[in-house]
Design an enzyme around this catalytic site. Structure first.
Site, PDB file in Angstrom:
ATOM      1  N   ASP A   1       0.910  -1.393  -0.030  1.00 18.41           N
ATOM      2  CA  ASP A   1       0.117   0.036   0.017  1.00 18.41           C
ATOM      3  C   ASP A   1       0.810   1.386  -0.054  1.00 18.41           C
ATOM      4  OD1 ASP A   1      -2.304  -1.491   0.345  1.00 18.41           O
ATOM      5  OD2 ASP A   1      -1.937  -1.804   2.482  1.00 18.41           O
TER       6      ASP A   1
ATOM      7  N   GLU B   1     -10.831   1.046  -3.619  1.00 19.21           N
ATOM      8  CA  GLU B   1     -10.374   1.290  -2.411  1.00 19.21           C
ATOM      9  C   GLU B   1      -9.123   2.424  -3.013  1.00 19.21           C
ATOM     10  OE1 GLU B   1      -9.963  -3.019  -0.403  1.00 19.21           O
ATOM     11  OE2 GLU B   1      -8.573  -2.451  -2.060  1.00 19.21           O
TER      12      GLU B   1
HETATM   13  C1  6LW Z   1      -5.704  -1.952   1.914  1.00 16.09           C
HETATM   14  C2  6LW Z   1      -6.482  -1.755   0.822  1.00 16.09           C
HETATM   15  C3  6LW Z   1      -5.822  -2.912  -0.047  1.00 16.09           C
HETATM   16  O1  6LW Z   1      -6.161  -1.267   3.081  1.00 16.09           O
HETATM   17  O2  6LW Z   1      -5.412  -3.828   1.053  1.00 16.09           O
HETATM   18  O3  6LW Z   1      -4.422  -3.316  -1.928  1.00 16.09           O
HETATM   19  C4  6LW Z   1      -5.672  -3.481   2.198  1.00 16.09           C
HETATM   20  N1  6LW Z   1      -5.585  -2.884  -1.266  1.00 16.09           N
HETATM   21  O4  6LW Z   1      -6.530  -0.581  -0.177  1.00 16.09           O
HETATM   22  C5  6LW Z   1      -5.082  -3.792   3.104  1.00 16.09           C
HETATM   23  O5  6LW Z   1      -3.397  -3.624   2.715  1.00 16.09           O
END
Ligand code: 6LW
Length: 526
Positions: free
Chosen positions: A14, A174
């Site tokens: 991340d 996300e």
């Molecule tokens: C993070 C989300 C994700 O919060 O994995 O790859 C989660 N994306 O955005 C945990 O790392």
């Protein structure tokens, strides 16, 4: 100059990046590990030096009793008006909070909470306004990228939370980040989940509140259809401009093993992909919307690869990590030896066992230390989480000291080998290749002719890394067995983390670790 991906290897997921004072700063998520949120500095976006962590004090982050892959999720770093901000989610307490500092090399503030739900918070600053953006649902129950304005001094919301974009149709929207480029607002996010369908998408608008128009060419970046290819899971990224005016996406991705039933044990790593803006005003990533293993970019740099980690060339505060909040009295560090005092917690617990680790950064590796104990158990672990870990240790058994190899997978606890020792000291070695962790023990005192091993494995190939020190060379080395890499993976453990190679101690015990090194095979850079 040419560089090779990943630009930061091992479990550093991340990534978020900002430019400040002629340099770049990057943060990554840290889950149950402490200190929280590794912090890196770079002058070229390719070579990253870890300079510390953001969450270094117990009162900044609640980690008590949290299971693996809980705790600190994706952070965002931003620089505004001379101040750095890091905003993140504690997914165990469901709290979004930020900390700040005016000195990137110093301490960060106590946390300030923001009363907006979801994960993957981001901040966007403009003309005296501070926008707080996360995924989740707004007050009307509409899910998507949610935004409110906050007072940065208090975290208090100044507006309602409103959903401003619902993504391009992929699951798990996300990692939203807002940018203003040439007067246009760009909202970049991840969709598809952090696994093999991961992707980066974007939308744009004339106002920070929208309406946002989705990029007709979404996804902007994904490796989901790039097979067979070792780099997968590309997504969750941040956009950054270099000093030459070129744009890049810093994103997570992982290196998979096995073609048909893939798995990854090193966790999600950091990848750099060039970006270009076209006449239609949209940005395009890589040569064809994918992340490649290597790129040529503008810049005067040489990509440095560190292939050996020792007590002398690492710092306990920077490179190493604990499981949850450590008991400081259990750790003593000097250049010659690390002393670990065992406690009642084991590696199976979601408390803080005595554990001190480094991320495994590449598949082919040798991790080695001499350990001397005075009771209990202490050694080396290849640790994915409390359920999956392989441990080689010296322990005090019923009839004296012994070396032991324990394989723990999904609640199955298997003692693979026990080897009686004459003394309370041995050199423990983990040699990993792409598919296995192989475990060896050597001691200066003569060992019995035969190790008691549960399995005889004849086709173990010794690592190509030459790692024998002079003393080690004089000792007879016994192979205790191996554990397959495929069981220390996100695919098996279901987590967001990667393997940490650690020193550990359990029980009433003072364990002295000496002559430690972790070596990686130096691969030919393409
Ligand atoms: C993070 C989300 C994700 O919060 O994995 O790859 C989660 N994306 O955005 C945990 O790392």
């Amino acid at each position: 100059m040419k560089y090779t991906n990943p630009v930061v290897k091992g479990f550093y997921p991340d990534p978020s990046v900002c430019a400040a004072n002629g340099k770049y700063y990057m943060v990554c998520s840290s889950f149950q590990y402490f200190p929280g949120v590794p912090l890196f500095e770079s002058t070229d976006l390719v070579n990253w030096t870890q300079i510390g962590h953001v969450l270094t004090r117990k009162n900044q982050v609640m980690l008590e009793g949290i299971a693996s892959s809980g705790g600190v999720f994706a952070p965002t770093i931003r620089f505004w008006n001379g101040r750095f901000y890091m905003v993140t989610t504690n997914n165990t307490t469901h709290e979004n909070f930020y900390v700040s500092t005016d000195d990137i090399y110093g301490e960060w503030s106590d946390p300030i909470s923001v009363n907006q739900g979801g994960i993957d918070p981001s901040l966007y600053f403009e003309d005296g306004h501070t926008y707080f953006i996360s995924n989740g649902s707004d007050a009307d129950g509409i899910s998507g990228v949610v935004q409110c304005e906050i007072d940065p001094a208090t975290g208090k919301k100044l507006t309602k939370s409103r959903t401003i974009w619902q993504g391009s149709g992929g699951r798990f929207l996300e990692s939203p980040h807002m940018y203003r480029i040439n007067g246009t607002y760009y909202l970049m996010a991840a969709e598809g989940g952090t696994e093999y369908g991961h992707m980066i998408t974007c939308a744009r608008a004339h106002s920070v509140w929208g309406p946002f128009t989705s990029n007709p060419h979404n996804p902007v970046l994904t490796n989901r259809n790039k097979a067979p290819y070792i780099i997968q899971g590309i997504g969750h990224g941040d956009l950054v401009q270099d000093t030459y005016g070129n744009w890049h996406i810093i994103s997570l991705g992982f290196r998979q093993q096995h073609l048909w039933m893939p798995y990854h044990n090193l966790g999600r790593e950091v990848f750099l992909t060039p970006v270009s803006f076209k006449e239609d005003g949209w940005f395009y990533a890589g040569a064809d919307g994918t992340t490649d293993a290597s790129y040529e970019i503008e810049g005067d740099f040489t990509q440095e690869i560190k292939s050996e980690y020792t007590f002398a060339n690492t710092s306990p505060d920077i490179d190493w990590c604990y499981l949850r909040h450590p008991e400081p009295a259990n750790y003593e560090f000097s250049e010659a030896e690390y002393v670990l005092h065992g406690c009642k917690y084991t590696l199976d617990d979601t408390a803080s066992p005595t554990f001190f680790g480094l991320r495994q950064r590449d598949f082919v590796m040798e991790f080695c230390a001499e350990v001397a104990i005075d009771g209990g158990e202490a050694g080396l672990t290849a640790y994915m989480c409390e359920n999956e870990h392989y441990d080689i240790a010296v322990q005090k058994g019923m009839d004296g000291y012994e070396a032991v190899l324990k394989l723990n997978i999904g609640g199955i606890k298997h003692v693979q080998a026990v080897l009686p020792l004459k003394g309370a000291k041995a050199r423990l070695v983990v040699r990993a290749d792409n598919f296995r962790y192989n475990f060896f023990v050597a001691a200066e005192d003569a060992l019995p002719e035969k190790a008691h091993t549960a399995e005889k494995d004849n086709d173990v190939k010794e690592s190509s890394i030459s790692a024998q020190s002079d003393t080690a060379a004089k000792m007879k080395e016994y192979f205790l067995g191996c554990g397959q890499a495929k069981y220390l993976t996100s695919e098996v453990s279901g987590g967001f983390t990667g393997v940490i190679m650690a020193l550990y101690a359990v029980g009433e015990n003072t364990a002295r670790f000496r002559e430690f090194y972790c070596r990686y095979a130096v691969m030919e850079r393409e």
